[in-house]
Design an enzyme around this catalytic site. Sequence first.
Site, PDB file in Angstrom:
ATOM      1  CD1 TRP A 146      -0.087  -1.477   3.134  1.00  0.00           C
ATOM      2  CD2 TRP A 146       0.576   0.655   3.293  1.00  0.00           C
ATOM      3  NE1 TRP A 146       0.711  -1.363   4.260  1.00  0.00           N
ATOM      4  CE2 TRP A 146       1.124  -0.062   4.379  1.00  0.00           C
ATOM      5  CE3 TRP A 146       0.859   2.025   3.190  1.00  0.00           C
ATOM      6  CZ2 TRP A 146       1.932   0.530   5.348  1.00  0.00           C
ATOM      7  CZ3 TRP A 146       1.671   2.616   4.151  1.00  0.00           C
ATOM      8  CH2 TRP A 146       2.190   1.872   5.217  1.00  0.00           C
ATOM      9  CG  ASN A 147       5.132   1.295   0.854  1.00  0.00           C
ATOM     10  OD1 ASN A 147       4.879   0.590  -0.121  1.00  0.00           O
ATOM     11  ND2 ASN A 147       6.318   1.313   1.428  1.00  0.00           N
ATOM     12  CE  LYS A 170      -3.063  -9.369  -2.511  1.00  0.00           C
ATOM     13  NZ  LYS A 170      -3.599  -8.122  -1.942  1.00  0.00           N
ATOM     14  N   PRO A 171      -3.357  -5.850  -5.934  1.00  0.00           N
ATOM     15  CG  PRO A 171      -4.876  -4.115  -6.323  1.00  0.00           C
ATOM     16  CD  PRO A 171      -4.554  -5.527  -6.719  1.00  0.00           C
ATOM     17  CD  GLU A 245      12.675  -5.691  -5.167  1.00  0.00           C
ATOM     18  OE1 GLU A 245      13.260  -5.080  -4.254  1.00  0.00           O
ATOM     19  OE2 GLU A 245      13.248  -6.078  -6.197  1.00  0.00           O
ATOM     20  CB  CYS A 279      10.748  -0.576   1.595  1.00  0.00           C
ATOM     21  SG  CYS A 279      10.974   0.079  -0.062  1.00  0.00           S
ATOM     22  CD  GLU A 379      10.305  -2.521   7.022  1.00  0.00           C
ATOM     23  OE1 GLU A 379       9.482  -3.443   7.096  1.00  0.00           O
ATOM     24  OE2 GLU A 379      10.461  -1.839   6.011  1.00  0.00           O
TER      25      GLU A 379
HETATM   26  P1  NAD Z   1       2.423  -6.885   3.546  1.00  0.00           P
HETATM   27  O1  NAD Z   1       3.451  -7.938   3.383  1.00  0.00           O
HETATM   28  O2  NAD Z   1       1.504  -6.971   4.699  1.00  0.00           O
HETATM   29  O3  NAD Z   1       1.475  -6.818   2.269  1.00  0.00           O
HETATM   30  C1  NAD Z   1       2.004  -6.695   0.964  1.00  0.00           C
HETATM   31  C2  NAD Z   1       1.047  -7.344  -0.006  1.00  0.00           C
HETATM   32  O4  NAD Z   1       0.950  -8.730   0.307  1.00  0.00           O
HETATM   33  C3  NAD Z   1      -0.383  -6.806   0.061  1.00  0.00           C
HETATM   34  O5  NAD Z   1      -0.929  -6.809  -1.234  1.00  0.00           O
HETATM   35  C4  NAD Z   1      -1.101  -7.838   0.912  1.00  0.00           C
HETATM   36  O6  NAD Z   1      -2.479  -7.901   0.661  1.00  0.00           O
HETATM   37  C5  NAD Z   1      -0.412  -9.103   0.447  1.00  0.00           C
HETATM   38  N1  NAD Z   1      -0.495 -10.231   1.366  1.00  0.00           N
HETATM   39  C6  NAD Z   1      -0.505 -10.209   2.719  1.00  0.00           C
HETATM   40  N2  NAD Z   1      -0.576 -11.475   3.190  1.00  0.00           N
HETATM   41  C7  NAD Z   1      -0.600 -12.299   2.120  1.00  0.00           C
HETATM   42  C8  NAD Z   1      -0.662 -13.709   1.939  1.00  0.00           C
HETATM   43  N3  NAD Z   1      -0.722 -14.532   2.988  1.00  0.00           N
HETATM   44  N4  NAD Z   1      -0.675 -14.207   0.685  1.00  0.00           N
HETATM   45  C9  NAD Z   1      -0.625 -13.389  -0.373  1.00  0.00           C
HETATM   46  N5  NAD Z   1      -0.556 -12.050  -0.277  1.00  0.00           N
HETATM   47  C10 NAD Z   1      -0.536 -11.509   0.955  1.00  0.00           C
HETATM   48  O7  NAD Z   1       3.209  -5.502   3.517  1.00  0.00           O
HETATM   49  P2  NAD Z   1       2.591  -4.043   3.609  1.00  0.00           P
HETATM   50  O8  NAD Z   1       2.310  -3.720   5.021  1.00  0.00           O
HETATM   51  O9  NAD Z   1       1.490  -3.862   2.621  1.00  0.00           O
HETATM   52  O10 NAD Z   1       3.811  -3.172   3.052  1.00  0.00           O
HETATM   53  C11 NAD Z   1       4.817  -2.744   3.852  1.00  0.00           C
HETATM   54  C12 NAD Z   1       6.016  -3.643   3.728  1.00  0.00           C
HETATM   55  O11 NAD Z   1       6.448  -3.668   2.366  1.00  0.00           O
HETATM   56  C13 NAD Z   1       7.208  -3.142   4.500  1.00  0.00           C
HETATM   57  O12 NAD Z   1       7.877  -4.223   5.093  1.00  0.00           O
HETATM   58  C14 NAD Z   1       8.069  -2.508   3.431  1.00  0.00           C
HETATM   59  O13 NAD Z   1       9.442  -2.421   3.770  1.00  0.00           O
HETATM   60  C15 NAD Z   1       7.843  -3.410   2.290  1.00  0.00           C
HETATM   61  N6  NAD Z   1       8.164  -2.766   1.023  1.00  0.00           N
HETATM   62  C16 NAD Z   1       9.277  -3.182   0.361  1.00  0.00           C
HETATM   63  C17 NAD Z   1       9.637  -2.562  -0.819  1.00  0.00           C
HETATM   64  C18 NAD Z   1      10.861  -3.005  -1.575  1.00  0.00           C
HETATM   65  O14 NAD Z   1      10.989  -2.621  -2.733  1.00  0.00           O
HETATM   66  N7  NAD Z   1      11.751  -3.783  -0.992  1.00  0.00           N
HETATM   67  C19 NAD Z   1       8.855  -1.527  -1.328  1.00  0.00           C
HETATM   68  C20 NAD Z   1       7.717  -1.124  -0.624  1.00  0.00           C
HETATM   69  C21 NAD Z   1       7.382  -1.767   0.555  1.00  0.00           C
END
Ligand code: NAD
Length: 480
Positions: A146-147, A170-171, A245, A279, A379
């Site tokens: 979402w970020n 899937k967003p 990522e 991130c 984080e």
């Molecule tokens: P998250 O892992 O909770 O969710 C990310 C995505 O995964 C969402 O679309 C969510 O719906 C999906 N998801 C969650 N559980 C799932 C499952 N069991 N199966 C399939 N999909 C699932 O992360 P977040 O809170 O949305 O984002 C923040 C995190 O993302 C932070 O850790 C941040 O550092 C990381 N991030 C990394 C980068 C990078 O390029 N390395 C960039 C942006 C964000």
Amino acid sequence: METRNLIAGVWCEADDGSTFDVHDPATDDLLAAVPKVGETEVVRALDAAEAVRADWESTPIPERTTILRRIADMLVAATDELATIIVRENGKPMREARAEVAYAASFFPAAADAADRLRDEAVEVLGKCVTVRHRPVGVSAAITPWNFPLAMLAKKTAPALAAGCPQVVKPAEQTPLSAIACARIAVEAGVPAGVLSVVTGDPPAIGDAMLRHPRLRKLSFTGSTEVGRLLMRGAADRLVRLSLELGGHAPILVFDDADLDAAVRIAVAAKFRNGGQTCVCPNRFLVARGIHDAFVDRLATTVSELRSGRGQDPDVDLGPLIDDQAMRKVAEHIDDAVSMGASIVTGGGRRRIAGCVDRFPEPTVLTGCGPGMRCWTEETFGPVCPVRAFDDEAEAIALANDTEYGLASYAITNDPGRFERLASRLDSGIIGINDPVPAIAAVPFGGLKQSGIGREGGRWGLEAYLEPVTVSRVGSGRGG
Ligand code: NAD
């Protein structure tokens, strides 16, 4: 505003009509009800992707890249609309949302340029004619956070389409609307039916359905390390290729040869994008002992002057955090650090914003931080700057590398001799030296250690959707 899913070229609701709500994180106002799809719809999207795969793969690269460049132009032309959607669903300030649209758009020409430069490679082997070709990996899926809801999608969709791979996206459930808007633009730009689908709904159900589908060859995920690990386990059964990522815990090293005002400006620009929910943003501030107090003083003054509010309000620097859980984490990290001996120099509380819910933490500077504190190991994903003094470069580098993460590192220094040492010794995939935003679409973006596997951006991002195939031929082809 379109709120439906795009599945197999058709804009549709969930088969059973179920939906989930998307809220404005600043006010909790309802923005939209979007489809809550399940396995059946995901399978339909992936089946459609497989059905059009051969056609899309054999579409000449110049035709595919023309469509990609058109998408970029259309995204830029729709900046007002897209930035407004991002502000509403994510909360970030409007100028950051506009910058995100430009950043997202830049992935399309970057992927197109990389694809246009793709050539078979001849390898000299005595008595054989050997070429290495680049074949699209096949049907792909993308799961995004979402970020940076638009940019993270563009980073995946642009190289997938450039490489010839259909994709099902899937967003994140908090921010599906910018992804849906982007898909609408992609269709208008000429992406054929079935080549790009967007599905919204229960994350584990969708993730499982994707990984179990017999034709899924590649999953690209951006999100937390925890979910990345889970998906990696799920991908093992069918050996689905992965790009991960994941989370970061960036250090920022401030050396005593830096100009203090510039150092504070760079540190604040790196830290407070998206309210610290980035991130790559610095989570550990390592400051040379000789300038520690003066730096902290100026940092505290600058961050306390940052203005909080709704992203669409003028002159806002910090929007709301994404949800209540994010607020709790920030408060817990501050309490934990203080209980272990850290001092609050500024912040530590919450700001009340008229007409908004309680999701605006004060920008906070903590001193005396270090190993053992949660803010030093996890984080925070919020506007908190934990600071620690160091005595020399070797100690600074050792402290910087003392983490399981390895996404980004920053250093602020004017010593050219140090540039090279830092570039070779900091353990992270991205190193910003006097650069608060070292993220560029044409070059690799990704992490070491627990921050992930693989790279996005430029030809490196394209290669993630290609398989090198070796063709070795003996003889002239005329029966000899
Ligand atoms: P998250 O892992 O909770 O969710 C990310 C995505 O995964 C969402 O679309 C969510 O719906 C999906 N998801 C969650 N559980 C799932 C499952 N069991 N199966 C399939 N999909 C699932 O992360 P977040 O809170 O949305 O984002 C923040 C995190 O993302 C932070 O850790 C941040 O550092 C990381 N991030 C990394 C980068 C990078 O390029 N390395 C960039 C942006 C964000």
